[in-house]
Design an enzyme around this catalytic site. Sequence first.
Site, PDB file in Angstrom:
ATOM      1  N   ASP A 124       8.126   0.449  -5.878  1.00 42.64           N
ATOM      2  CA  ASP A 124       7.371   1.003  -7.004  1.00 42.64           C
ATOM      3  C   ASP A 124       7.902   0.537  -8.358  1.00 42.64           C
ATOM      4  OD1 ASP A 124       6.154   2.384  -4.987  1.00 42.64           O
ATOM      5  OD2 ASP A 124       6.462   4.378  -5.855  1.00 42.64           O
ATOM      6  N   ASP A 125       7.043   0.657  -9.363  1.00 44.20           N
ATOM      7  CA  ASP A 125       7.376   0.578 -10.799  1.00 44.20           C
ATOM      8  C   ASP A 125       7.504  -0.819 -11.377  1.00 44.20           C
ATOM      9  OD1 ASP A 125       7.375   3.284 -10.619  1.00 44.20           O
ATOM     10  OD2 ASP A 125       9.475   3.583 -11.133  1.00 44.20           O
ATOM     11  N   HIS A 166      -0.030   1.724  -9.237  1.00 48.70           N
ATOM     12  CA  HIS A 166       0.859   2.874  -9.457  1.00 48.70           C
ATOM     13  C   HIS A 166       0.634   3.492 -10.833  1.00 48.70           C
ATOM     14  CE1 HIS A 166       4.073   5.473  -8.343  1.00 48.70           C
ATOM     15  NE2 HIS A 166       5.027   4.916  -9.078  1.00 48.70           N
ATOM     16  N   HIS A 176       2.662   5.693 -15.475  1.00 50.76           N
ATOM     17  CA  HIS A 176       3.392   6.632 -14.627  1.00 50.76           C
ATOM     18  C   HIS A 176       3.302   8.098 -15.051  1.00 50.76           C
ATOM     19  CE1 HIS A 176       6.567   7.936 -11.843  1.00 50.76           C
ATOM     20  NE2 HIS A 176       6.545   6.726 -11.311  1.00 50.76           N
ATOM     21  N   HIS A 214      12.405   1.057  -5.256  1.00 45.81           N
ATOM     22  CA  HIS A 214      11.968   0.605  -6.584  1.00 45.81           C
ATOM     23  C   HIS A 214      12.582  -0.756  -6.881  1.00 45.81           C
ATOM     24  CE1 HIS A 214      11.462   4.975  -6.701  1.00 45.81           C
ATOM     25  NE2 HIS A 214      10.552   4.788  -7.641  1.00 45.81           N
TER      26      HIS A 214
END
Length: 481
Positions: free
Chosen positions: A305-306, A356, A360, A447
């Site tokens: 993620d991210d 995603h 966020h 991540h």
Amino acid sequence: MRTRTLATSLVLLSALSLTAACSSGSDASSGTSSADARPGAAPTASPVRSVDPSKIKGLEIVSDSSEQSSCPFAASYPDVPGAEAMTAAMKKDVEERLAGFRSGVCNGGSGGAEGRELNVSHQFLVASGDVLGVRLSTQDHSGAGSGLSTSTYWYDGKAGASRKALGLVADGSQDDFIAALKDQLKGREGIDAAALDTTFSDPASRTAALDDMAFTTSGGLRVTLDRGEVGAPAAGTYMVTFPKKMITPWLSGFGQRVQRQTMTPDRSLDLGAEHIPTPAVPTHTASGDDDTDCKKVTCIALTFDDGPAAPETATLLTSLAQYKARVTFFTVGQNVAAHPELVRAEARAGHEVGNHSWNHPDLTKLTPEQVASQLNRTSAAIKAATGKAPTLFRPPYGAVNAQVKATTTLSPVLWDVDTEDWKYRDADKVARTVIDKAQRNSVVLMHDIHPTSVAAVPEILRTLTARGYHFVTVSHLRATL
């Protein structure tokens, strides 16, 4: 360009010919309530020309976030070669906010995390010639009276100095500028006359209050005052836009250059940096479709993620290629915009690119329109980079409800194994967590913005491969079960 995480030393957002574009609780340009603005809000009419961050050489996106509803935070700001003093100012402000949030919410203070969230996102205002401008928008629901606040940060490459927003106005013209600003605010619904006088009573308080100023594409100057600054918090934010003809005589030399670069940007940005890094982009190419049959062999889906992040994502892609492993990247739109070349590299290597959100936020706290903006902007950025729109999304913090699901055709993806790698920056611990908790058909959360997480991947691949595991994308896992 490079994306890196925030410092781990932390335990831990016409011209109305002198008619103000301000109101009690509403943005005149959008018709939406600024008092209700949230980190996932659809973009309102922007006072600035769109800036393509992927064109800024050597750009780093400094970012950090959690993936846990008990500690919901996400923050990002840019680091541009040559503008180190400006980066330091943003770093200080963001780290102070994160430290306060983590100690007050994540560590059991303020009654826990229910309803609380911290989100700091960034927007480039201008990045050309010898000037740079960035707006940070902060949505803070960690305490009473908190909400949206914005600040702009400026860098003067000619002078080699960071500038406050009020530095756009010449020192000798600031009294006239303040008088005109007060004239436009007086009498507006929700304005507190006493607070208005107090806020602009001395240079220090003026500078603190007037921390969000930016030029419109027509050369006017828009001033944004946070909620509670000059009126009742319930009244929301106030905006005043001065037309070009009126504001230009009051501008400093720096302000005139920013105005010119906003109206007619140069082709490039040059802040006099001595060294601008040029990160490598992996060229790994997948050899055909994945024919792994997860009914017959043991499969596992690693997800990251991210990102994308540089050089972390590039390093990760190289490790994955060595084991012919395929994974799913759940990318954040802001980072996709800054690093489209890495997203292309992910897709080219046979990996899956998922959504995603743009910056966020907790999607369950947003309106349907705001959720659609968060996901649609990110999907558009992914498609622009890879030629293919995503089919999956991972909701930040795993927070999803019926309203979020009804807003999108994307399929939500959560996880079975949480490495908590955002909390534990320890490659050995991250690797051991995955290896110990891995089971057939597990979906693992990691991540790729953390160097320690990327460093854990070779050991994960080596050990689980020896145990007979096959690394596949989430969509492939679903399709073959």
